[in-house]
Every structure is written in structure tokens, then in C-alpha cells.
Scaffold this active site. Structure first.
Site, PDB file in Angstrom:
ATOM      1  N   ARG A 115       0.550  -7.068  -5.329  1.00 54.54           N
ATOM      2  CA  ARG A 115      -0.338  -7.048  -4.176  1.00 54.54           C
ATOM      3  C   ARG A 115      -1.777  -7.295  -4.615  1.00 54.54           C
ATOM      4  NH1 ARG A 115       3.318  -2.735  -3.296  1.00 54.54           N
ATOM      5  NH2 ARG A 115       4.584  -3.007  -1.418  1.00 54.54           N
TER       6      ARG A 115
ATOM      7  N   ASP B  44       5.496   3.326   2.882  1.00 56.47           N
ATOM      8  CA  ASP B  44       6.096   3.937   1.686  1.00 56.47           C
ATOM      9  C   ASP B  44       6.601   5.345   2.029  1.00 56.47           C
ATOM     10  OD1 ASP B  44       4.412   1.958  -0.407  1.00 56.47           O
ATOM     11  OD2 ASP B  44       3.409   2.526   1.441  1.00 56.47           O
TER      12      ASP B  44
ATOM     13  N   ARG C  98       9.729   4.976   3.908  1.00 56.65           N
ATOM     14  CA  ARG C  98      10.814   4.608   2.988  1.00 56.65           C
ATOM     15  C   ARG C  98      11.297   5.842   2.230  1.00 56.65           C
ATOM     16  NH1 ARG C  98       7.747  -0.912   0.993  1.00 56.65           N
ATOM     17  NH2 ARG C  98       8.805  -2.329   2.413  1.00 56.65           N
TER      18      ARG C  98
ATOM     19  N   HIS D 153      -1.248   1.664  -1.903  1.00 58.61           N
ATOM     20  CA  HIS D 153      -0.009   1.072  -1.395  1.00 58.61           C
ATOM     21  C   HIS D 153       0.380   0.013  -2.426  1.00 58.61           C
ATOM     22  CE1 HIS D 153       2.992  -0.923   0.967  1.00 58.61           C
ATOM     23  NE2 HIS D 153       2.283  -2.016   1.073  1.00 58.61           N
TER      24      HIS D 153
HETATM   25  P1  6V0 Z   1       2.735 -14.658   6.979  1.00 58.46           P
HETATM   26  O1  6V0 Z   1       4.054 -14.726   7.651  1.00 58.46           O
HETATM   27  O2  6V0 Z   1       2.348 -15.728   6.012  1.00 58.46           O
HETATM   28  O3  6V0 Z   1       1.623 -14.556   8.111  1.00 58.46           O
HETATM   29  C1  6V0 Z   1       0.268 -14.594   7.857  1.00 58.46           C
HETATM   30  C2  6V0 Z   1      -0.396 -15.201   9.063  1.00 58.46           C
HETATM   31  O4  6V0 Z   1      -1.809 -15.167   8.854  1.00 58.46           O
HETATM   32  C3  6V0 Z   1      -0.005 -16.676   9.275  1.00 58.46           C
HETATM   33  O5  6V0 Z   1       0.477 -16.842  10.593  1.00 58.46           O
HETATM   34  C4  6V0 Z   1      -1.318 -17.428   9.045  1.00 58.46           C
HETATM   35  O6  6V0 Z   1      -1.454 -18.576   9.864  1.00 58.46           O
HETATM   36  C5  6V0 Z   1      -2.343 -16.360   9.406  1.00 58.46           C
HETATM   37  N1  6V0 Z   1      -3.669 -16.599   8.833  1.00 58.46           N
HETATM   38  C6  6V0 Z   1      -3.993 -16.975   7.582  1.00 58.46           C
HETATM   39  N2  6V0 Z   1      -5.329 -17.095   7.472  1.00 58.46           N
HETATM   40  C7  6V0 Z   1      -5.849 -16.788   8.685  1.00 58.46           C
HETATM   41  C8  6V0 Z   1      -7.163 -16.733   9.199  1.00 58.46           C
HETATM   42  N3  6V0 Z   1      -8.210 -17.017   8.444  1.00 58.46           N
HETATM   43  N4  6V0 Z   1      -7.326 -16.407  10.487  1.00 58.46           N
HETATM   44  C9  6V0 Z   1      -6.264 -16.107  11.282  1.00 58.46           C
HETATM   45  N5  6V0 Z   1      -4.999 -16.142  10.841  1.00 58.46           N
HETATM   46  C10 6V0 Z   1      -4.796 -16.474   9.571  1.00 58.46           C
HETATM   47  O7  6V0 Z   1       2.564 -13.276   6.184  1.00 58.46           O
HETATM   48  P2  6V0 Z   1       3.265 -11.897   6.545  1.00 58.46           P
HETATM   49  O8  6V0 Z   1       3.159 -11.664   7.988  1.00 58.46           O
HETATM   50  O9  6V0 Z   1       4.586 -11.813   5.868  1.00 58.46           O
HETATM   51  O10 6V0 Z   1       2.311 -10.873   5.766  1.00 58.46           O
HETATM   52  C11 6V0 Z   1       0.992 -10.641   6.216  1.00 58.46           C
HETATM   53  C12 6V0 Z   1       0.309  -9.622   5.322  1.00 58.46           C
HETATM   54  O11 6V0 Z   1       0.901  -8.333   5.489  1.00 58.46           O
HETATM   55  C13 6V0 Z   1       0.436  -9.933   3.828  1.00 58.46           C
HETATM   56  O12 6V0 Z   1      -0.803  -9.683   3.190  1.00 58.46           O
HETATM   57  C14 6V0 Z   1       1.473  -8.954   3.354  1.00 58.46           C
HETATM   58  O13 6V0 Z   1       1.361  -8.663   1.974  1.00 58.46           O
HETATM   59  C15 6V0 Z   1       1.120  -7.775   4.215  1.00 58.46           C
HETATM   60  N6  6V0 Z   1       2.140  -6.730   4.296  1.00 58.46           N
HETATM   61  C16 6V0 Z   1       1.700  -5.471   4.318  1.00 58.46           C
HETATM   62  C17 6V0 Z   1       2.563  -4.407   4.337  1.00 58.46           C
HETATM   63  C18 6V0 Z   1       2.003  -3.019   4.318  1.00 58.46           C
HETATM   64  O14 6V0 Z   1       2.736  -2.038   4.143  1.00 58.46           O
HETATM   65  N7  6V0 Z   1       0.709  -2.848   4.498  1.00 58.46           N
HETATM   66  C19 6V0 Z   1       3.952  -4.624   4.366  1.00 58.46           C
HETATM   67  C20 6V0 Z   1       4.409  -5.902   4.408  1.00 58.46           C
HETATM   68  C21 6V0 Z   1       3.535  -7.060   4.356  1.00 58.46           C
END
Ligand code: 6V0
Length: 315
Positions: free
Chosen positions: A90, A150, A153, A177
Site C-alpha cells: 500500500r 481489518d 476481518r 492499515h
Molecule cells: P479502481 O477500480 O481502479 O477505481 C479507482 C477509480 O478512481 C477509477 O474509476 C478511476 O477512474 C478513478 N480516478 C482515478 N484518478 C481520479 C481522479 N483524479 N479523479 C477522480 N477519479 C479518479 O480501484 P479500486 O476501487 O479497486 O480501489 C480504490 C482505492 O481503494 C485503492 O487505493 C485501493 O487500494 C483502496 N482500497 C482501500 C481499502 C481500505 O480498507 N481502505 C480496501 C480496498 C481497496
């Protein structure tokens, strides 16, 4: 006029769209505006979700929009950004996502937004800190999802082990995290018995040595899921809905979130996973548990890792 709760969701990828779906299914918030760099994706999601309204527990206005719609939002949830690639930690994501966050948070604030930020993008503790810095809002109104997932989980794993409903298992994961997080066994209880007492009650079934393996599965869960399906999104999405409810319904719920420490646990100036009371004002209070010596040492070491990692991006 009745106040309508508005949530603005920034980032409608796997996590964001799962959050929107869970929000709709649980009937939380009156309005949901979805914003993403990829407009087509958020427009498609809004259309798709609206087609579920006939089956939802409550009516809701859902649309894809832009930053101007954040002005009257009560809550802005950020799930935008790059996600973890297989094998990537991360913390590797930090520089990429800090730049993305600067532009997102600036745009939200330019709308005149004056509500609460909830951040889930990784590395979540540091990006929550950056959101606080970039926004200039009081620290209690900037919350990270921290170790909420977490902790869920851990409760699930303990519930499997002890064969007791997850909701009757109380245990926290604190710290980053990520890889340096820690289980707070000293305050873990199952059906009203401390985990240690529960183990002693049934030495034929349980062994204290199993706890370490349970924690390792929790700590490494994201890696195991990502290796299989490329992302984790349902669990965190439901955790974000839980937090949304705690905020919008002024619940004073105790949840493990990334909160800003100002002297608690002997530490200052960082966001890290801690149990906290969450309500309409954001983080009402960070709970200071009496950690045992080993836990406190691990917590401090997790905090040091976060501080060292964020050093290059905070200046
Ligand atoms: P994803 O499916 O790639 O979605 C990310 C989205 O962000 C996409 O739709 C992009 O178009 C959009 N995006 C990128 N840049 C921009 C911007 N500048 N402005 C607006 N939109 C933008 O990723 P996913 O949804 O799988 O993960 C998103 C984030 O959540 C990641 O950083 C993961 O690591 C994080 N997670 C956090 C968790 C937690 O416990 N906090 C758990 C799981 C994932």
C-alpha cells in the site's frame, strides 16, 4: 425544509461502485452524487443503480455529477486513485495517489464544501493526513477508513474459530492499515468472555497459539484476495457504509478508523487506526485503550513506519 443527506462519492471504481450499491441496498443517505475522472463509468453506474430503486428499501436521488455538486454535500467519500497491483504494498502507492488527492481535495474545497471527508484510498492513513492538510478542515472532520476492514476481518476469523456470530465477537485491529498493524488481544472478547478465558474454558477445542495464525490471515487478507481476483472491494464498501450511517445518523458508534492523534498513546501529528466515537460531527473522541506493553510497542512501531513513509510527501 427537511434536510436531505447528500453523499458525494469520488471514484466509482471497484470500491466506489460497491459502496454505492451497498448504500442503496441499506437505504442510507437521501442523495448520492458520483464523480469520477472516467465520466462514462460513473454515468453508467448511476443509470444502473437507478434501475434498482424499485427494489430498494428507500427512495434516493442518484446521479453522476461534478465537483460543484459537493457544495451542499454532508459527506465526501474518496475511493479514487490507483489501487494495489499484485505484489505492490500500500505504501508503494503513496506518491501516485498524493498527486491525485491534491487535485481532488482542491476541487472539492473550491465548491464551497464544508462537511466531512471519509477517505478509503490507500495508503489510507497517509492520504487521510494529506486530505486534512489539503482541505484545511478541522481534524475531526477528516476520517480515514483505517482499520475498520481489518477489524471486521479479525471478527470474522474469530467467529469462525469460536463458532460464534461475528456480531458477538469484539476485537480491534489498530495501527497502520497495512503490514505493521496489530491485533489488540488484551481487549478482545467473545460472547462476553475475554478470548483468553474462552480458550481456557475449552482447552480441548482451542489453543492460544492459534491466535497468531488468525492475525496473520487478517493482516495478509488483501494480498490473498488480490492474488485471486485483482481487488478487494465488498468488505471495505460495507465498512464505508457503516461509517456513513454512524456519521449521518449521529450514532456515537465506536469504530476503528484512521483518526488524528494529538497526544493520545503518546503520539502526535499523524493519522492512524484507533477506536473512535463517530457521529455527525465526525470523530467525537479517540478512545485511548490501556494497551499492554507489547501492544503499545507494536503500535508505536507502526506509527513510526507511517511517519517515516510520509516524510517525503508532507513537505
Ligand atoms: P479502481 O477500480 O481502479 O477505481 C479507482 C477509480 O478512481 C477509477 O474509476 C478511476 O477512474 C478513478 N480516478 C482515478 N484518478 C481520479 C481522479 N483524479 N479523479 C477522480 N477519479 C479518479 O480501484 P479500486 O476501487 O479497486 O480501489 C480504490 C482505492 O481503494 C485503492 O487505493 C485501493 O487500494 C483502496 N482500497 C482501500 C481499502 C481500505 O480498507 N481502505 C480496501 C480496498 C481497496
Amino acid at each position: 425544509m427537511e434536510h436531505l443527506n447528500r453523499v458525494a462519492l469520488i471514484g466509482t471504481g471497484a470500491v466506489g461502485s460497491s459502496y454505492a450499491f451497498a448504500l442503496l441496498n441499506q437505504g442510507v443517505a437521501d442523495e448520492l452524487v458520483m464523480i469520477d475522472l472516467n465520466k462514462e463509468k460513473s454515468e453508467g453506474d448511476a443509470m444502473d443503480l437507478n434501475h434498482g430503486l424499485a427494489f430498494a428499501p428507500a427512495n434516493k436521488k442518484i446521479w453522476y455529477g461534478d465537483y460543484a455538486d459537493c457544495e451542499s454535500a454532508d459527506l465526501v467519500v474518496i475511493t479514487a486513485g490507483a489501487n494495489q497491483k499484485p505484489g505492490e504494498t500500500r505504501l508503494d502507492l503513496l506518491e501516485k495517489n498524493t498527486a491525485i488527492f491534491k487535485s481532488i481535495v482542491d476541487s472539492v474545497m473550491e465548491s464551497g464544501f464544508d462537511g466531512i471527508f471519509l477517505v478509503a484510498t490507500n495508503p489510507v492513513d497517509i492520504l487521510t493526513y494529506m486530505t486534512w492538510k489539503f482541505s484545511g478542515l478541522p481534524a475531526e472532520r477528516v476520517i480515514g477508513s483505517g482499520t475498520i476492514l481489518d477489524t471486521a476481518r479479525l471478527r470474522f476469523k474469530l467467529s469462525e474459530y469460536f463458532n460464534i456470530d461475528t456480531r458477538n465477537v469484539h476485537a480491534y485491529i489498530m495501527g497502520e492499515h497495512g503490514d505493521s498493524e496489530l491485533p489488540v488481544w488484551s481487549h478482545a472478547n467473545v460472547a462476553g468472555r475475554s478470548v483468553f478465558d474462552r480458550i481456557q474454558d475449552h482447552p480441548d477445542l482451542y489453543d492460544v497459539k492459534d491466535l497468531e495464525g488468525i492475525f496473520e490471515q487478517v493482516r495478509d487478507a488483501a494480498y490473498h484476495i488480490i492474488a485471486r481476483k485483482g481487488a478487494t472491494h465488498y468488505g471495505i464498501a460495507m465498512g464505508l457504509v457503516r461509517l456513513t450511517k454512524a456519521i449521518l445518523h449521529n450514532e456515537n458508534a465506536v469504530l476503528t478508523v484512521s483518526g488524528y492523534l494529538q497526544g493520545q498513546y503518546g503520539m502526535d501529528d499523524l493519522y492512524i487506526g484507533v477506536p473512535a466515537i463517530v457521529n455527525r460531527k465526525g470523530i467525537q473522541e479517540i478512545i485511548e485503550l490501556n494497551l499492554d506493553q507489547d501492544e503499545l510497542k507494536k503500535f508505536h512501531s507502526s506509527a513510526s513506519i507511517l511517519k517515516e513513509t510520509m516524510e517525503p510527501v508532507i513537505h
